[in-house]
Design a protein around this motif. Sequence first.
Motif, PDB file in Angstrom:
ATOM      1  N   VAL A 125      35.950 -25.035  43.542  1.00 25.35           N
ATOM      2  CA  VAL A 125      35.761 -26.416  43.995  1.00 25.35           C
ATOM      3  C   VAL A 125      36.958 -27.266  43.594  1.00 25.35           C
ATOM      4  O   VAL A 125      37.405 -28.143  44.319  1.00 25.35           O
ATOM      5  CB  VAL A 125      34.485 -27.009  43.363  1.00 25.35           C
ATOM      6  CG1 VAL A 125      34.359 -28.479  43.687  1.00 25.35           C
ATOM      7  CG2 VAL A 125      33.273 -26.267  43.836  1.00 25.35           C
ATOM      8  N   THR A 128      40.438 -25.874  45.811  1.00 25.25           N
ATOM      9  CA  THR A 128      40.577 -25.607  47.238  1.00 25.25           C
ATOM     10  C   THR A 128      41.163 -26.800  47.969  1.00 25.25           C
ATOM     11  O   THR A 128      40.444 -27.701  48.350  1.00 25.25           O
ATOM     12  CB  THR A 128      39.227 -25.275  47.905  1.00 25.25           C
ATOM     13  OG1 THR A 128      38.206 -25.841  47.118  1.00 25.25           O
ATOM     14  CG2 THR A 128      39.024 -23.821  48.082  1.00 25.25           C
ATOM     15  N   SER A 129      42.461 -26.785  48.144  1.00 28.32           N
ATOM     16  CA  SER A 129      43.081 -27.785  49.010  1.00 28.32           C
ATOM     17  C   SER A 129      43.791 -27.031  50.121  1.00 28.32           C
ATOM     18  O   SER A 129      44.112 -25.850  49.979  1.00 28.32           O
ATOM     19  CB  SER A 129      44.069 -28.637  48.240  1.00 28.32           C
ATOM     20  OG  SER A 129      45.253 -27.924  47.999  1.00 28.32           O
ATOM     21  N   TRP A 180      34.792 -19.038  48.342  1.00 31.93           N
ATOM     22  CA  TRP A 180      35.340 -20.181  47.624  1.00 31.93           C
ATOM     23  C   TRP A 180      34.750 -21.500  48.094  1.00 31.93           C
ATOM     24  O   TRP A 180      34.892 -22.506  47.427  1.00 31.93           O
ATOM     25  CB  TRP A 180      36.873 -20.192  47.765  1.00 31.93           C
ATOM     26  CG  TRP A 180      37.536 -19.415  46.678  1.00 31.93           C
ATOM     27  CD1 TRP A 180      36.982 -18.398  45.955  1.00 31.93           C
ATOM     28  CD2 TRP A 180      38.843 -19.615  46.163  1.00 31.93           C
ATOM     29  NE1 TRP A 180      37.886 -17.947  45.049  1.00 31.93           N
ATOM     30  CE2 TRP A 180      39.039 -18.663  45.150  1.00 31.93           C
ATOM     31  CE3 TRP A 180      39.879 -20.482  46.473  1.00 31.93           C
ATOM     32  CZ2 TRP A 180      40.221 -18.575  44.436  1.00 31.93           C
ATOM     33  CZ3 TRP A 180      41.054 -20.384  45.764  1.00 31.93           C
ATOM     34  CH2 TRP A 180      41.226 -19.441  44.751  1.00 31.93           C
ATOM     35  N   SER A 182      31.641 -22.047  48.324  1.00 29.77           N
ATOM     36  CA  SER A 182      30.230 -22.156  47.956  1.00 29.77           C
ATOM     37  C   SER A 182      29.993 -22.776  46.582  1.00 29.77           C
ATOM     38  O   SER A 182      28.879 -22.732  46.087  1.00 29.77           O
ATOM     39  CB  SER A 182      29.535 -20.798  48.066  1.00 29.77           C
ATOM     40  OG  SER A 182      30.377 -19.757  47.694  1.00 29.77           O
ATOM     41  N   VAL A 184      29.926 -26.049  45.339  1.00 25.05           N
ATOM     42  CA  VAL A 184      28.985 -27.162  45.273  1.00 25.05           C
ATOM     43  C   VAL A 184      27.577 -26.695  45.644  1.00 25.05           C
ATOM     44  O   VAL A 184      26.584 -27.104  45.038  1.00 25.05           O
ATOM     45  CB  VAL A 184      29.445 -28.308  46.201  1.00 25.05           C
ATOM     46  CG1 VAL A 184      28.382 -29.365  46.308  1.00 25.05           C
ATOM     47  CG2 VAL A 184      30.734 -28.914  45.689  1.00 25.05           C
ATOM     48  N   TYR A 233      26.085 -29.383  54.406  1.00 28.27           N
ATOM     49  CA  TYR A 233      27.288 -29.582  53.589  1.00 28.27           C
ATOM     50  C   TYR A 233      28.352 -28.542  53.921  1.00 28.27           C
ATOM     51  O   TYR A 233      29.532 -28.864  54.069  1.00 28.27           O
ATOM     52  CB  TYR A 233      26.920 -29.526  52.100  1.00 28.27           C
ATOM     53  CG  TYR A 233      28.107 -29.771  51.207  1.00 28.27           C
ATOM     54  CD1 TYR A 233      28.496 -31.062  50.893  1.00 28.27           C
ATOM     55  CD2 TYR A 233      28.858 -28.715  50.708  1.00 28.27           C
ATOM     56  CE1 TYR A 233      29.594 -31.297  50.101  1.00 28.27           C
ATOM     57  CE2 TYR A 233      29.963 -28.938  49.917  1.00 28.27           C
ATOM     58  CZ  TYR A 233      30.325 -30.235  49.612  1.00 28.27           C
ATOM     59  OH  TYR A 233      31.425 -30.456  48.843  1.00 28.27           O
ATOM     60  N   ILE A 236      29.975 -29.206  57.360  1.00 28.08           N
ATOM     61  CA  ILE A 236      30.884 -30.356  57.315  1.00 28.08           C
ATOM     62  C   ILE A 236      32.170 -30.000  56.583  1.00 28.08           C
ATOM     63  O   ILE A 236      33.270 -30.302  57.038  1.00 28.08           O
ATOM     64  CB  ILE A 236      30.205 -31.562  56.632  1.00 28.08           C
ATOM     65  CG1 ILE A 236      28.948 -31.972  57.375  1.00 28.08           C
ATOM     66  CG2 ILE A 236      31.156 -32.729  56.523  1.00 28.08           C
ATOM     67  CD1 ILE A 236      29.174 -32.629  58.687  1.00 28.08           C
ATOM     68  N   THR A 237      32.034 -29.337  55.427  1.00 26.45           N
ATOM     69  CA  THR A 237      33.241 -29.004  54.655  1.00 26.45           C
ATOM     70  C   THR A 237      34.161 -28.113  55.462  1.00 26.45           C
ATOM     71  O   THR A 237      35.372 -28.318  55.502  1.00 26.45           O
ATOM     72  CB  THR A 237      32.864 -28.281  53.351  1.00 26.45           C
ATOM     73  OG1 THR A 237      31.667 -28.834  52.868  1.00 26.45           O
ATOM     74  CG2 THR A 237      33.957 -28.421  52.322  1.00 26.45           C
ATOM     75  N   HIS A 240      35.751 -30.196  58.386  1.00 17.28           N
ATOM     76  CA  HIS A 240      36.732 -31.222  58.047  1.00 17.28           C
ATOM     77  C   HIS A 240      37.931 -30.651  57.305  1.00 17.28           C
ATOM     78  O   HIS A 240      38.874 -31.375  57.027  1.00 17.28           O
ATOM     79  CB  HIS A 240      36.089 -32.311  57.174  1.00 17.28           C
ATOM     80  CG  HIS A 240      35.100 -33.148  57.929  1.00 17.28           C
ATOM     81  ND1 HIS A 240      34.522 -34.272  57.399  1.00 17.28           N
ATOM     82  CD2 HIS A 240      34.584 -33.031  59.158  1.00 17.28           C
ATOM     83  CE1 HIS A 240      33.696 -34.800  58.280  1.00 17.28           C
ATOM     84  NE2 HIS A 240      33.709 -34.063  59.346  1.00 17.28           N
ATOM     85  N   SER A 242      41.332 -29.258  56.236  1.00 16.29           N
ATOM     86  CA  SER A 242      42.571 -29.563  56.963  1.00 16.29           C
ATOM     87  C   SER A 242      43.249 -28.314  57.521  1.00 16.29           C
ATOM     88  O   SER A 242      44.145 -28.423  58.348  1.00 16.29           O
ATOM     89  CB  SER A 242      43.531 -30.331  56.060  1.00 16.29           C
ATOM     90  OG  SER A 242      43.906 -29.533  54.969  1.00 16.29           O
ATOM     91  N   LEU A 275      30.697 -30.371  66.828  1.00 15.23           N
ATOM     92  CA  LEU A 275      30.198 -30.377  65.449  1.00 15.23           C
ATOM     93  C   LEU A 275      28.745 -30.824  65.397  1.00 15.23           C
ATOM     94  O   LEU A 275      27.910 -30.220  64.716  1.00 15.23           O
ATOM     95  CB  LEU A 275      31.089 -31.293  64.600  1.00 15.23           C
ATOM     96  CG  LEU A 275      30.647 -31.617  63.183  1.00 15.23           C
ATOM     97  CD1 LEU A 275      30.529 -30.359  62.354  1.00 15.23           C
ATOM     98  CD2 LEU A 275      31.629 -32.563  62.523  1.00 15.23           C
TER      99      LEU A 275
END
Lengths: 293, 310
Positions: A125, A128-129, A180, A182, A184, A233, A236-237, A240, A242, A275
């Motif tokens: 969490v 992960t960028s 990676w 999972s 949250v 969740y 959405i993650t 969104h 990038s 979506l």
Amino acid sequence: MNIRKLLRGEMSHRAREALHGYTFVLIWIVGFLVFTLAPLVETLRYSLNEVTVMATGIVMDYREWQNYTRALFTDPNFVELLIEYVIKTLVSVPVVLIFSMIIALLLNLRFKLRGVFRTIFFLPVVITSGPVIKELTAQGAASAPQVASSAAVTQFLQQLPAFLRNPAEYLLTSFILILWFSGVQILIYLAGFQKIDRSIYEAAAIDGASAWESFWKITLPSLTSTTIVNAVYTIITLSHFSENEVIRYIYSRTYDVQGGIGYASAMSYIFFLALVVLLGVVYAGLTFGTRER
Amino acid sequence: MRFTVNKERIRLWLLGSRTSYGALFTLFLYLLLIAIGFVYLYPLLFMFVTSIKSPQDLLNPMVQWVPSELYLGNYVKAFRVLNYPVNLVNTILVSVAPSLIQTLVCSVIGYGLARYRFPGKHLIMGLILATFIIPPQTTVIPQMLTYRQLGLLGNILSLLLPATFGQGYRSAIFILIFYQMFVSMPKVLEEAARLDGASDWLVFARIAVPTAIPAYVISIIFSIVWYWNETYLTVIFLEGGIQTLPMQLAKFTQAYENLYPPGMVNIFDRINEAVKMSGTFLNILPLLLMYFVMQKWFVESVERTGITGE
């Protein structure tokens, strides 16, 4: 009757409560109108025009649905990327849900070093960028170790029909990446477990239920709402993120000199719609599936 | 007789009883945890090992997991390419400032929704959820054009302004966290303060805020992490102004070749995966440090705020 009199207390209790409530929420309402609704409407307008950015301002040329038809029927990439995105998301969501539930179940047991393992499973969490993931995937560090490259697996994949091969391949090459996402969800499941009443398990154990039966008959049904939250969740993650291919494509077209902004706006709206449909389908699937039981 | 007792004891030891799990289960549990843990840490291990490989080790197919020497040259280069000290300070600024504002504002909004009844409340709650779903792509272009007109592109205000109005990055989640926290606050506390003549905002500041400390902690921590890792909006809003570490990592190859032009340096100093992995590692290092220092707060505050949706 003037306003000052109203404020001084000569109004009903309920009206005063509402007024005070609004003072807390007002900032959000303003923000929503200015930073979300207005740009949303503006983007819709862009999507129906050919937009050119001049030094003096924006010039719009009305084009009806041309940007939309271009995205859906002319552009060779967009629809393909969109379908790929839907498939990848549909593959990832169950994997994330199942793994986060298994890990949460494990972490919910009493054992030594629990804190250490909790730290490990939650670590992604933090890191992960987009660019980090991009570098790691480029070096092949995100695939299941030694599995994806082995000859037997490659052979097996080639035997599969195309509509199964792509998801299977994606699952193998991006397995760790999916995991990676999972972190949250594990926490949300852990919090969900805490809310289940212990005494139900005790009662079931006295009636002779095994731990296995307790899981299917007590734990899982109690976690329905948690699972839905987690599914939403996750979708959405992933959507969104990038490094999502659709998002990167939309971004790359935004700066096209000829009509880039209008076209990117139209694609954004199509993506938004996809979506919402995806969320609807998964939501319906989960609620329907749990009602059956 | 004695034999059966022993057998029973072994059976208990292996299979467990009501109070303990038993050796077989414990073994299985640890194996499973270690296996999953390894899979989780694999990319990080890979990244770290690759980052300390010398150019010779990279080319040598015999060297997989144990480099022949600890080579720090990659880090020296990556440090320069990332312009580390300056960009680190920038990244901290760009992630901490909006996070603090966002947390404060979201707590106010969450409090209003949780403690007051007013018409349109459910509509607002629904719209807050919607803002979580709306892809940034559908709002970012007009925002960008507006900021450009106002001369705010490349300015940190372009991130601070939305956060101030509860429209920051993932604000919806934080509003809901505070909503959950404040909804369960006992009414008695509030009423006692009100009898003493406290105003609404005083009740909020003196009574509500102290009871919601876990929610504040989790909000600030997650905000910082998410703002730090968010690159889509930061690239669009800040490019040309403030540079952050993730932004610099995204164009690492290009930045590297500016510093070490491929035609000018010898072959061992060209860009390779070891340098890239060093850059990636330097990128996540501050977050890793923060995580290891605060990991108790990370994990436990989620349990304490009890977010499970509903």
